[in-house]
Scaffold this motif. Structure first.
Motif, PDB file in Angstrom:
ATOM      1  N   UNK A   1      -2.744  -3.342   0.366  1.00  0.00           N
ATOM      2  CA  UNK A   1      -2.944  -4.346   1.411  1.00  0.00           C
ATOM      3  C   UNK A   1      -2.952  -5.766   0.855  1.00  0.00           C
ATOM      4  N   UNK A   2      -3.514  -5.955  -0.318  1.00  0.00           N
ATOM      5  CA  UNK A   2      -3.561  -7.295  -0.914  1.00  0.00           C
ATOM      6  C   UNK A   2      -2.148  -7.823  -1.165  1.00  0.00           C
ATOM      7  N   UNK A   3      -1.270  -6.951  -1.628  1.00  0.00           N
ATOM      8  CA  UNK A   3       0.114  -7.356  -1.860  1.00  0.00           C
ATOM      9  C   UNK A   3       0.800  -7.715  -0.540  1.00  0.00           C
ATOM     10  N   UNK A   4       0.552  -6.935   0.498  1.00  0.00           N
ATOM     11  CA  UNK A   4       1.135  -7.221   1.811  1.00  0.00           C
ATOM     12  C   UNK A   4       0.630  -8.551   2.365  1.00  0.00           C
ATOM     13  N   UNK A   5      -0.671  -8.818   2.212  1.00  0.00           N
ATOM     14  CA  UNK A   5      -1.230 -10.095   2.669  1.00  0.00           C
ATOM     15  C   UNK A   5      -0.596 -11.260   1.919  1.00  0.00           C
ATOM     16  N   UNK A   6      -0.418 -11.103   0.621  1.00  0.00           N
ATOM     17  CA  UNK A   6       0.204 -12.152  -0.180  1.00  0.00           C
ATOM     18  C   UNK A   6       1.646 -12.391   0.252  1.00  0.00           C
ATOM     19  N   UNK A   7       2.371 -11.320   0.500  1.00  0.00           N
ATOM     20  CA  UNK A   7       3.751 -11.436   0.944  1.00  0.00           C
ATOM     21  C   UNK A   7       3.830 -12.124   2.313  1.00  0.00           C
TER      22      UNK A   7
END
Length: 148
Positions: free
Chosen positions: A77-83
């Motif tokens: 989820x953290x990667x998706x939020x960053x993207x």
């Protein structure tokens, strides 16, 4: 800030207005929504028959829709939020900047919007996108370093 849909596709909007007055229900209203195919990728880790059914659903969605929504894909989820943050940052630029060659140090014609071959509103893609070839990833500008 938005692409000039109404200016570029003026004749399509005029044709839609005329058709709307004639109550032609065959044209899709710009506000109509469709439910995208939703694929649970976790099913690819299950028994053979479940995997095969999942693969068939992916194939069907790709051939009928051209895209699909996936869940249980394993991306943190953290990667998706960053993207999503980087995505918003890039798309919030004014249209004229995004449409310029070499925006974000990407190849020419990387920014896309609408559908130049549309002959009616049903064919018009109400979206904008960046096509980022793998060869361009290392060239993305420093302001978008985390997008790389």
């Amino acid at each position: 800030m938005d692409p000039p849909f109404q200016e570029t596709y003026k004749s399509l909007f005029n044709d839609y207005t005329i058709a709307s007055k004639d109550k032609d229900d065959s044209l899709m209203n710009a506000n109509d929504e469709c439910e995208l195919p939703l694929i649970d990728l976790h099913r690819l880790t299950l028994e053979y028959s479940e995997r095969e059914q999942c693969v068939k659903e992916i194939q069907q969605a790709a051939s009928e829709w051209g895209f699909l929504q996936v869940i249980n894909h394993g991306i943190p989820q953290e990667m998706l939020r960053s993207l999503q943050y980087e995505q918003r940052k890039a798309f919030q630029h004014p249209f004229r900047e995004k449409a310029e060659d070499n925006f974000l140090n990407l190849s020419a014609n990387s920014y896309r919007w609408g559908n130049p071959r549309a002959t009616c509103l049903r064919q018009l893609a109400w979206s904008e996108a960046f096509h980022v070839p793998l060869t361009d990833i290392s060239r993305i500008g420093d302001a978008y370093k985390s997008l790389r």
